[in-house]
Design a protein around this motif. Sequence first.
Motif, PDB file in Angstrom:
ATOM      1  N   VAL A  28       0.855  -1.188   0.000  1.00  0.00           N
ATOM      2  CA  VAL A  28       0.000   0.000   0.000  1.00  0.00           C
ATOM      3  C   VAL A  28       0.886   1.231   0.000  1.00  0.00           C
ATOM      4  N   ALA A  29       0.904   1.934  -1.140  1.00  0.00           N
ATOM      5  CA  ALA A  29       1.686   3.168  -1.234  1.00  0.00           C
ATOM      6  C   ALA A  29       0.930   4.291  -0.546  1.00  0.00           C
ATOM      7  N   THR A  58      -8.432  -2.940  -6.693  1.00  0.00           N
ATOM      8  CA  THR A  58      -7.609  -3.163  -7.890  1.00  0.00           C
ATOM      9  C   THR A  58      -6.144  -3.165  -7.488  1.00  0.00           C
ATOM     10  N   VAL A  59      -5.402  -4.196  -7.959  1.00  0.00           N
ATOM     11  CA  VAL A  59      -3.965  -4.283  -7.683  1.00  0.00           C
ATOM     12  C   VAL A  59      -3.219  -4.491  -8.997  1.00  0.00           C
ATOM     13  N   ARG A  60      -1.908  -4.233  -8.972  1.00  0.00           N
ATOM     14  CA  ARG A  60      -1.068  -4.468 -10.149  1.00  0.00           C
ATOM     15  C   ARG A  60       0.164  -5.251  -9.707  1.00  0.00           C
ATOM     16  N   PRO A  61       0.655  -6.162 -10.569  1.00  0.00           N
ATOM     17  CA  PRO A  61       1.864  -6.917 -10.232  1.00  0.00           C
ATOM     18  C   PRO A  61       3.076  -5.982 -10.180  1.00  0.00           C
ATOM     19  N   LEU A  62       3.977  -6.240  -9.244  1.00  0.00           N
ATOM     20  CA  LEU A  62       5.221  -5.481  -9.127  1.00  0.00           C
ATOM     21  C   LEU A  62       6.329  -6.208  -9.866  1.00  0.00           C
ATOM     22  N   ASP A  63       7.170  -5.452 -10.570  1.00  0.00           N
ATOM     23  CA  ASP A  63       8.326  -6.073 -11.242  1.00  0.00           C
ATOM     24  C   ASP A  63       9.275  -6.677 -10.224  1.00  0.00           C
ATOM     25  N   HIS A  71       2.317  -7.497  -5.053  1.00  0.00           N
ATOM     26  CA  HIS A  71       1.383  -6.646  -5.795  1.00  0.00           C
ATOM     27  C   HIS A  71       1.194  -5.318  -5.051  1.00  0.00           C
ATOM     28  N   ALA A  72       0.858  -4.281  -5.802  1.00  0.00           N
ATOM     29  CA  ALA A  72       0.630  -2.954  -5.222  1.00  0.00           C
ATOM     30  C   ALA A  72      -0.831  -2.565  -5.382  1.00  0.00           C
ATOM     31  N   LEU A  73      -1.364  -1.911  -4.359  1.00  0.00           N
ATOM     32  CA  LEU A  73      -2.755  -1.452  -4.388  1.00  0.00           C
ATOM     33  C   LEU A  73      -2.892  -0.243  -5.308  1.00  0.00           C
ATOM     34  N   ILE A 106      -5.237   6.311 -12.488  1.00  0.00           N
ATOM     35  CA  ILE A 106      -6.474   5.614 -12.125  1.00  0.00           C
ATOM     36  C   ILE A 106      -6.873   5.955 -10.692  1.00  0.00           C
ATOM     37  N   ARG A 107      -5.879   5.994  -9.794  1.00  0.00           N
ATOM     38  CA  ARG A 107      -6.153   6.315  -8.402  1.00  0.00           C
ATOM     39  C   ARG A 107      -6.774   7.704  -8.277  1.00  0.00           C
ATOM     40  N   LEU A 108      -6.249   8.650  -9.041  1.00  0.00           N
ATOM     41  CA  LEU A 108      -6.773  10.022  -9.010  1.00  0.00           C
ATOM     42  C   LEU A 108      -8.190  10.074  -9.563  1.00  0.00           C
ATOM     43  N   ALA A 109      -8.415   9.355 -10.688  1.00  0.00           N
ATOM     44  CA  ALA A 109      -9.731   9.382 -11.323  1.00  0.00           C
ATOM     45  C   ALA A 109     -10.792   8.761 -10.426  1.00  0.00           C
TER      46      ALA A 109
END
Length: 553
Positions: A28-29, A58-63, A71-73, A106-109
Motif C-alpha cells: 500500500v503506497a 484493484t492491484v497491479r503486479p510489481l516487477d 502486488h501494489a494497491l 487511475i487512483r486520481l480518477a
Amino acid sequence: MSQPTMSILPEENTAVTLQEFPLSAIYVADNYRSTMSREGLEALADSIKAGGLIQPVTVRPLDEPIKGCTHALVAGFRRHAASELAGLPTILATVRRMTAQTAEAIRLAENIVRENPHPADEAVAVGKLAAENMTTDEICAYLGKSAYWVTQRRAISGLLAEWLTDLRQDKLTLSAAEELSRWPLDVQQRCLSVRHPKQVTSDWSITNFVRRESQVLGSAPWPLDDATVFPAAGACTHCPKRSSCNVLLFSDMADDNKDHCLDSVCWQTKLTNQVERVFNEQKELAGDATVVRLSSRWSDAPAGSLKSDKYQETKAKKGSVVGVYVDGSKAAKVVRVTLTQEAVKAVASGKTELSQGEKNRETRQKRLLKEAGKRVLADRSYHALQGGTDEAKQGRVQVLAAVVAESLMQGRNIDLLTLAELSRTWGWEPVGKKGPDTKGVPYREWVVKQVLKYAPTEALLTQLLLFSVTHRGLSNEWTDYQQTAASLVGTPQVREGLTEAAQELFEREYDPRTLRPRKESAAGAGTTPELDAEDDDLAHAEAEQEEVTAQAA
C-alpha cells in the motif's frame, strides 16, 4: 507539436483476473487522501463483515517485490483499510498489469471524477431495501451507514411524490426534505397546498410551517387512551402520528421528555369534540342553571362564546355561573365566573352582537394585524432576495421586471410614442397605430414578457428601469415626467440648450409650415417611426384647418 496523451486504461491483450489476495501480500503506497474518518472506516468494516466486499479492490503486479509484497494497491484504499480493521485475512482483488504512472492516474480518477448519488436516489434505494423486510440494523451493516442516516433516508423515500420530485429537481433542499419527511402525509399535503409552485422552497419556510403542527400530548384535555373523542382517529396512545414513534427523527423533541402530537388538524378536531362533550355534561348537571362558553380572547372570540372582558373567574358559587373554556390553554376546563351586566343581557337574550365601539375596535385590530402581516411579508421577501444564490438572483430578476413593467405602464397602457422608443432603442416588437399585437395575452403579461425578453439580467433591467423613468409618458401632454426625471438627475448639462435642441429635433422630423412629418431617410435619421399615409393626410388636413382658423381670427 502536440503533447502526447497518457491512457489510464491497462495495456491491450493484458489478462485481467479476479482472485482473493492475502492482505499481507499487497503493498500500500501513500494515498493522496492522507486522512480517513475512523467512524466511516468502522461503518465500512461492519458492512464488509456483514455482506462481504461488493466491489473488489484493484492491484497491479510489481516487477520487483517491495517489503515482501508481490502486488501494489491501485484503487480501493478505504476498502483495504476497512478489511484490515475488520480483521479479515484476505481481500477480493482485480489484478491488472499497468505502469506506476497509469496506476497513479487511475487512483486520481477514482477519487476525484466520482459523483455521489443524488439524495433522492439514496432515499429510494433505502426504501426498497426496507420493503424487502430488511431491518434498520441490517441496512446499516449492508451500506456502512449510521442508523440516523438510514432512518432519515427511509423517511425521505416516503415523501409525497410532489415533494420527492422537487428534491430530485433541486427545488427542495436536502435539509428541508429531511425536516418535511419526519411529518405525517397529511401535514406534507397541507404544506404542499400553500407552497408557491415555482418558488424554491427554503429550509426556513418548511420548518416554520411544520413546527406549528406540533402539540404536547401531555397538555391534551382528554384522556389519551380514549378512542371515543374522535373515533376515526382512535386513541392517542395508539396513534403513529407521535414524536415518540420515531425517536431518532424527533430527537430534538425528546429533549424535554415530552411526547408530541404531529397532526394539528386531528388535535383541533379532538379538542373541539372534547369541549362540546364537557359543555353538554355541564348542561345536564346544571339543569335549568346557566352554563356559558368562555373564550380566552378579548376579540375575535368563537361564535356563541363570551370574550375575556365579559366575565371574571371566581370560586364563589353565589352570583356566579358555570363556564367552559372553548379555546386557549384552558380549553375544555370548567370554572365558575361572574358576568358583566352586558354579558348577562346577552346571555339572557341569546344575542351576542357587538356594540358599535367593540366593532370599531375589532375593525382597527384587523387593520393593524393586516399592516403587521404586510410588514413581516415585506421583510421576509426583502431578505429572500438578498445573497448570491441562483434562487435569490432569479427572484431579483422577476421583481425588477415587475417594477419596470409597472413604471412603464403607470397602471395603464404604455403610450404609443414610448412604445416606439422601446422598439427603436431596445428592439421591442414593432407597434402599429392601434397599439401592440399581444396575440390574446393580457396586456400587463405581454409587457412583462417584453421586459424579460430584451432585459434578462439585473444589469439590463436596471438600465431599462432608468430608460422607463426618463421616457415614460412621451405622448401624455398633461403630465411631464421628463421634468421630474431631469430634476432627479441633478446635472445642469441636462437642461443646457434644451430649447434649441428641441427646435432642431422638431424641424428634423416635421415640416414647420405644415407640421407634416418628414420622410425618414434610408440611413435611419429621425427618432420616431414614419407615419402611414392615412396619418400623413390627417396631419396635413389638421395643419390646413389650423391655418384657416388663424387667418379668420
